[in-house]
Design a protein around this motif. Structure first.
Motif, PDB file in Angstrom:
ATOM      1  N   VAL A 129       0.839  -1.195   0.000  1.00 42.19           N
ATOM      2  CA  VAL A 129       0.000   0.000   0.000  1.00 42.19           C
ATOM      3  C   VAL A 129       0.872   1.242   0.000  1.00 42.19           C
ATOM      4  O   VAL A 129       2.046   1.206   0.386  1.00 42.19           O
ATOM      5  N   TYR A 130       0.284   2.351  -0.446  1.00 35.73           N
ATOM      6  CA  TYR A 130       0.971   3.640  -0.382  1.00 35.73           C
ATOM      7  C   TYR A 130       0.867   4.195   1.038  1.00 35.73           C
ATOM      8  O   TYR A 130       0.236   3.594   1.909  1.00 35.73           O
ATOM      9  N   GLU A 131       1.490   5.344   1.269  1.00 29.70           N
ATOM     10  CA  GLU A 131       1.475   5.947   2.602  1.00 29.70           C
ATOM     11  C   GLU A 131       0.061   6.239   3.090  1.00 29.70           C
ATOM     12  O   GLU A 131      -0.210   6.185   4.294  1.00 29.70           O
ATOM     13  N   ASP A 132      -0.849   6.544   2.160  1.00 31.59           N
ATOM     14  CA  ASP A 132      -2.232   6.818   2.558  1.00 31.59           C
ATOM     15  C   ASP A 132      -3.070   5.533   2.651  1.00 31.59           C
ATOM     16  O   ASP A 132      -4.294   5.588   2.789  1.00 31.59           O
ATOM     17  N   LEU A 133      -2.377   4.393   2.548  1.00 30.10           N
ATOM     18  CA  LEU A 133      -2.968   3.053   2.637  1.00 30.10           C
ATOM     19  C   LEU A 133      -3.814   2.662   1.437  1.00 30.10           C
ATOM     20  O   LEU A 133      -4.505   1.636   1.477  1.00 30.10           O
ATOM     21  N   GLU A 172       1.464 -16.389  -9.779  1.00 30.62           N
ATOM     22  CA  GLU A 172       2.684 -16.678 -10.546  1.00 30.62           C
ATOM     23  C   GLU A 172       3.919 -16.104  -9.873  1.00 30.62           C
ATOM     24  O   GLU A 172       4.943 -16.769  -9.727  1.00 30.62           O
ATOM     25  N   SER A 173       3.835 -14.823  -9.501  1.00 27.43           N
ATOM     26  CA  SER A 173       4.991 -14.133  -8.941  1.00 27.43           C
ATOM     27  C   SER A 173       4.515 -12.950  -8.114  1.00 27.43           C
ATOM     28  O   SER A 173       3.368 -12.509  -8.237  1.00 27.43           O
ATOM     29  N   LEU A 174       5.414 -12.428  -7.289  1.00 28.08           N
ATOM     30  CA  LEU A 174       5.095 -11.326  -6.393  1.00 28.08           C
ATOM     31  C   LEU A 174       6.039 -10.155  -6.619  1.00 28.08           C
ATOM     32  O   LEU A 174       7.169 -10.334  -7.076  1.00 28.08           O
ATOM     33  N   ILE A 175       5.584  -8.955  -6.325  1.00 28.26           N
ATOM     34  CA  ILE A 175       6.453  -7.787  -6.337  1.00 28.26           C
ATOM     35  C   ILE A 175       7.415  -7.918  -5.159  1.00 28.26           C
ATOM     36  O   ILE A 175       6.995  -8.098  -4.013  1.00 28.26           O
ATOM     37  N   GLY A 176       8.713  -7.813  -5.421  1.00 27.11           N
ATOM     38  CA  GLY A 176       9.719  -8.166  -4.421  1.00 27.11           C
ATOM     39  C   GLY A 176      10.043  -7.112  -3.391  1.00 27.11           C
ATOM     40  O   GLY A 176      10.989  -7.285  -2.619  1.00 27.11           O
ATOM     41  N   ALA A 177       9.278  -6.019  -3.317  1.00 28.40           N
ATOM     42  CA  ALA A 177       9.570  -4.972  -2.337  1.00 28.40           C
ATOM     43  C   ALA A 177       9.481  -5.492  -0.911  1.00 28.40           C
ATOM     44  O   ALA A 177      10.223  -5.049  -0.022  1.00 28.40           O
ATOM     45  N   ALA A 178       8.566  -6.430  -0.671  1.00 29.21           N
ATOM     46  CA  ALA A 178       8.388  -7.018   0.651  1.00 29.21           C
ATOM     47  C   ALA A 178       7.836  -8.426   0.471  1.00 29.21           C
ATOM     48  O   ALA A 178       6.650  -8.596   0.179  1.00 29.21           O
ATOM     49  N   GLN A 228       6.860   3.582  -3.183  1.00 28.61           N
ATOM     50  CA  GLN A 228       7.250   3.115  -4.521  1.00 28.61           C
ATOM     51  C   GLN A 228       8.032   4.152  -5.304  1.00 28.61           C
ATOM     52  O   GLN A 228       7.641   5.306  -5.410  1.00 28.61           O
ATOM     53  N   GLY A 229       9.182   3.696  -5.862  1.00 29.22           N
ATOM     54  CA  GLY A 229       9.959   4.545  -6.757  1.00 29.22           C
ATOM     55  C   GLY A 229      10.978   5.445  -6.084  1.00 29.22           C
ATOM     56  O   GLY A 229      11.789   6.066  -6.761  1.00 29.22           O
ATOM     57  N   ARG A 230      10.985   5.512  -4.746  1.00 29.06           N
ATOM     58  CA  ARG A 230      11.903   6.430  -4.071  1.00 29.06           C
ATOM     59  C   ARG A 230      13.365   6.073  -4.312  1.00 29.06           C
ATOM     60  O   ARG A 230      14.224   6.946  -4.356  1.00 29.06           O
ATOM     61  N   THR A 231      13.675   4.779  -4.455  1.00 25.77           N
ATOM     62  CA  THR A 231      15.067   4.357  -4.559  1.00 25.77           C
ATOM     63  C   THR A 231      15.631   4.459  -5.973  1.00 25.77           C
ATOM     64  O   THR A 231      16.847   4.451  -6.153  1.00 25.77           O
ATOM     65  N   VAL A 232      14.777   4.546  -7.004  1.00 24.33           N
ATOM     66  CA  VAL A 232      15.306   4.594  -8.375  1.00 24.33           C
ATOM     67  C   VAL A 232      14.871   5.841  -9.129  1.00 24.33           C
ATOM     68  O   VAL A 232      15.195   5.999 -10.297  1.00 24.33           O
ATOM     69  N   ARG A 233      14.152   6.747  -8.473  1.00 28.53           N
ATOM     70  CA  ARG A 233      13.601   7.908  -9.167  1.00 28.53           C
ATOM     71  C   ARG A 233      14.690   8.758  -9.826  1.00 28.53           C
ATOM     72  O   ARG A 233      14.510   9.290 -10.909  1.00 28.53           O
ATOM     73  N   LYS A 234      15.840   8.896  -9.150  1.00 28.10           N
ATOM     74  CA  LYS A 234      16.899   9.774  -9.662  1.00 28.10           C
ATOM     75  C   LYS A 234      17.686   9.127 -10.793  1.00 28.10           C
ATOM     76  O   LYS A 234      18.451   9.803 -11.474  1.00 28.10           O
ATOM     77  N   THR A 235      17.520   7.841 -10.989  1.00 30.81           N
ATOM     78  CA  THR A 235      18.270   7.140 -12.040  1.00 30.81           C
ATOM     79  C   THR A 235      17.303   6.339 -12.906  1.00 30.81           C
ATOM     80  O   THR A 235      17.540   5.166 -13.190  1.00 30.81           O
ATOM     81  N   TRP A 236      16.237   7.001 -13.358  1.00 21.58           N
ATOM     82  CA  TRP A 236      15.170   6.282 -14.045  1.00 21.58           C
ATOM     83  C   TRP A 236      15.653   5.606 -15.323  1.00 21.58           C
ATOM     84  O   TRP A 236      15.355   4.427 -15.561  1.00 21.58           O
TER      85      TRP A 236
END
Length: 313
Positions: A129-133, A172-178, A228-236
């Motif tokens: 979920v996002y920060e606002d859930l 099939e597969s999961l998003i690997g963030a957590a 989401q995206g905070r870690t790669v935003r600067k190097t898209w």
């Protein structure tokens, strides 16, 4: 938080991979500390640092002295770092977290309870979920040629709108963030494939797990925050290139050379078409960024797809 020091059996090993994300890491560790259920559960924290230069080491050693801290002198890649952390894990389960995630108190404990009721489990993923859930995509399809030819044809979204608290279900597969991996399955599958520097390593793991008879399960009743995206935003652009490097390896590994060649042809034609058709739209900054990416993708194919064209450069 180190259950081994306190003589408590370790049920959960929290493995965090970081690279120059100190501020995000601080927020994650704070959310772990505030989750009282983890202390009674029996847990440990393992942090693998892929060569950060932003003061991460000093922060961890000062603020989280009980954590197992592993520092690499260079960026060894995400899969290699996961294997370092997973190899040191003493818990029955490995909770693999990106540094841009946050725990919601009590949710991990619910996930461990649910995992104990799933026979043959390899991997379990929560509802991101996002920060606002509000709900975020948490389940992924396996990449394929059909999905590239017809964009969107393989999109899977188990995260629909509003309060999804349905039962656990195989995917099939999961998003690997957590994701939470059963340690026994992690060891049996020999961890992540280190040929994937970044991206698709969790997809490859999920696919290999299912092929070996294990289950990959999505648990929508448990939530975890993903910035989401905070870690790669600067190097898209570099991030997208790294994704293509991993995607090409994935196709060759799981589908063979001819299939991968056809996939490359489709990707190249689409990139060339974008470059030819869209120059008149380059007054928009977002379009300029995409143009830069597709141009770099074409050059990458012309140079026979080197591994160092993405984030590892």
């Amino acid at each position: 938080m180190d259950s081994r020091r306190e003589g408590v059996p370790v049920v959960l090993s929290i493995v965090i991979i970081t690279k120059d994300t100190r501020e995000l890491l601080e927020g994650l560790l704070d959310s772990i500390e505030k989750d009282a259920s983890l202390r009674s559960l029996g847990s440990e924290i393992i942090i693998v640092d892929n060569g950060s230069t932003d003061g991460t080491e000093e922060f961890v050693r000062q603020s989280c002295p009980d954590a197992v801290y592993v520092r690499n002198d260079r960026n060894a890649g995400f899969a290699a770092a996961v294997n370092q952390g997973g190899g040191r894990a003493a818990g029955r389960y490995i909770l693999l977290l990106n540094s841009d995630t946050r725990l919601i108190e009590g949710e991990v404990a619910k996930m461990i309870t649910a995992a104990g009721n799933v026979s043959g489990l390899a991997v379990m993923g929560p509802q991101l979920v996002y920060e606002d859930l509000s709900l975020q995509r948490s389940v992924a399809a396996i990449p394929s040629l059909a999905g590239e030819v017809i964009p969107g044809s393989q999109r899977i979204s188990h995260a629909v709108s509003g309060g999804n608290t349905g039962p656990a279900r195989d995917v099939e597969s999961l998003i690997g963030a957590a994701i939470m991996i059963r340690k026994e399955a992690f060891d049996d599958l020999q961890g992540f494939d280190e040929r994937f520097f970044f991206f698709l390593e969790e997809t490859d793991f999920c696919l290999r797990a299912r092929l070996k008879g294990y289950r990959v399960v999505f648990l929508p009743s448990v939530r975890m925050i993903h910035l989401q995206g905070r870690t790669v935003r600067k190097t898209w652009v570099k991030g997208r290139m790294e994704y293509n490097i991993s995607l090409r390896k994935f196709m060759k590994k799981h589908h063979g050379f001819i299939y991968a060649l056809a996939f490359d042809a489709v990707k190249l034609v689409k990139a060339l078409a974008f470059i030819i058709v869209t120059p008149f739209l380059l007054f928009r900054s977002r379009m300029r960024l995409r143009y830069s990416y597709y141009l770099r993708l074409v050059v990458w194919y012309m140079h026979r797809c080197p591994d160092d064209a993405g984030l590892r450069r």
